[in-house]
Design a protein around this motif. Sequence first.
Motif, short mmCIF file in Angstrom:
data_model
loop_
_atom_site.label_atom_id
_atom_site.label_comp_id
_atom_site.label_asym_id
_atom_site.label_seq_id
_atom_site.Cartn_x
_atom_site.Cartn_y
_atom_site.Cartn_z
N LYS B 32 0.83 -1.20 0.00
CA LYS B 32 0.00 0.00 0.00
C LYS B 32 0.87 1.25 0.00
CE LYS B 32 -3.87 -2.37 2.16
NZ LYS B 32 -3.61 -3.44 1.20
N ASP B 60 -1.24 5.53 -12.03
CA ASP B 60 -1.07 4.56 -10.95
C ASP B 60 -2.12 3.45 -10.95
OD1 ASP B 60 -0.33 3.42 -8.39
OD2 ASP B 60 0.74 5.30 -8.10
N SER B 62 -5.11 3.53 -10.38
CA SER B 62 -5.91 3.68 -9.16
C SER B 62 -7.38 3.96 -9.42
CB SER B 62 -5.32 4.78 -8.27
OG SER B 62 -4.09 4.35 -7.74
N HIS B 77 -3.67 3.05 -3.15
CA HIS B 77 -2.55 3.28 -4.07
C HIS B 77 -2.55 4.65 -4.74
CE1 HIS B 77 -2.84 -1.13 -3.66
NE2 HIS B 77 -1.52 -1.03 -3.64
#
Lengths: 394, 100
Positions: B32, B60, B62, B77
């Motif tokens: 994480k 990322d 995400s 993240h």
Amino acid sequence: MSKTVALTGNLACAHAMRQINPDVVAAYPITPQTTIVEEFSTFVANGQVDTEYVTVESEHSAMSACVGASAAGSRVITATSSQGLALMWEILYIASALRLPIVMHNVNRTLAGPINIHCDHQDSMGARDSGWIQIHCENAQEAYDTTIQAIRIAEDNRVRLPVLVCLDGFIISHAIDRLDMLDDPEVKKFVGEFEPAISMLDPEEPITVGPFDGLHGQFFEFRRAQELATLGSLPVIEEIGKEYGAVSGRPYGLIEEYKLDDAEIAIVVLGSTAGTTRVVVDSLRADGVKAGLLKIRSFRPFPIKQITDALSGVKAVAVLDRSLSPGAIGAPVFQEVRSALYDSESRVPIINFIYGLGGRDVSMGLIKEAYTVLSDIVKDGQVKQTINYLGLRE
Amino acid sequence: MSWDIKNLKKWKVGDHPAGALIPTGGNAVEYKTGGWRSEKPRWIEEKCTHCMICWVFCPDTSIEVKESKMLGIDYDHCKGCGICAEECPTDAIVMEEEEK
Ligand code: SF4
Ligand code: SF4
């Protein structure tokens, strides 16, 4: 069966590489290393080896390609010198941290400036903390023999570390020397098939190479584990040196003693200067002077016990360093030998001679001068000057 | 191969495989890294047309997506870079100060 040949040190290394037949060579030419990779590229072009030869745009890329190839499970060799080694710097630490068994020749040349292409050990001394095993060679024969042994040392499961094979620029690399080569099948048998500990390219067993250490902080533990592996290579280097001796008739150790048994004064040195010192020892012995020589072959790991044992009987020691560490108490080899002797019972007087920087010639006369200083220390019972310079105009 | 890093902080010298090797692949998701954020994207579902532009641009990965539908943001993240908010054509993502 071996055959006797006349080759420069560089060509001797190139032939050792041909006989090893590595999977990958990624290299960039630099004086005085160039003829190693030049000759090897001819072997590739002629189909004498199966190697994938990667031409790269710099030494930083050369070492990066070697890291990738080695992590993919290849047997990898490269070569460099001086500024080239300096340009590899950050990747040197990656290669050792990832525990990749890369073998590299470093043809010793000073680091600029002013620009100078000649021999000293300041390039490899700078890499001393990089986690690479560092072995210094006295002549072309040793450069050839050490290349073959380095493969076994690097790949040994107890070690798994990169190995730097150092040979003095021009003095060894470009001078033609007589040496004995093993037959191709003997080398093939000695190095054996490479069984990589890791392979990044196995889709059945995916792995992660070079992860981020993050904030969980395993870094300290890794560096210590790396140190333990380096120290653990001491007996492996000895064992493989002995095994090589059984095959070639030329056994190798961590150090080499020459007429040290009954010596009163001793010089400690790395590389080709050991050869010159040997001749000076013989000439002093003929005059009744009890001189001896200790050649350090493995500088990393530093064989503390072997060195202190070898020097336990002498009355004065001089360490010859082909490098200079501005602002330090003497040069690197001296610092470590003195540090090792500090804990020994005899605590023998020890001085440093810095010599040969930028290829400054070191003659028999200069080495004789160093032994004379040692004789005076034994006679007078005192050290006048700890750090000295040999062949410097001042 | 199994790989359990629950007690990683307690591992001693030699506990980790040599060479910092991780004996599995694709494990970045387990680590994480969302804690660095100073700003945080907030998704406004009503404004979202599920065009997937934010998903394309997020450096990322995400943006959580399933069957061509935006589901939300993976805050474990997401680094809070704000690219998704910048690129969203309907202002369905806004950046707000991260509170811890
Ligand atoms: S860019 Fe905006 S509209 Fe498009 S999917 Fe992302 S949040 Fe929804
Ligand atoms: S803020 Fe940056 S990292 Fe976070 S979801 Fe948006 S684009 Fe991705």
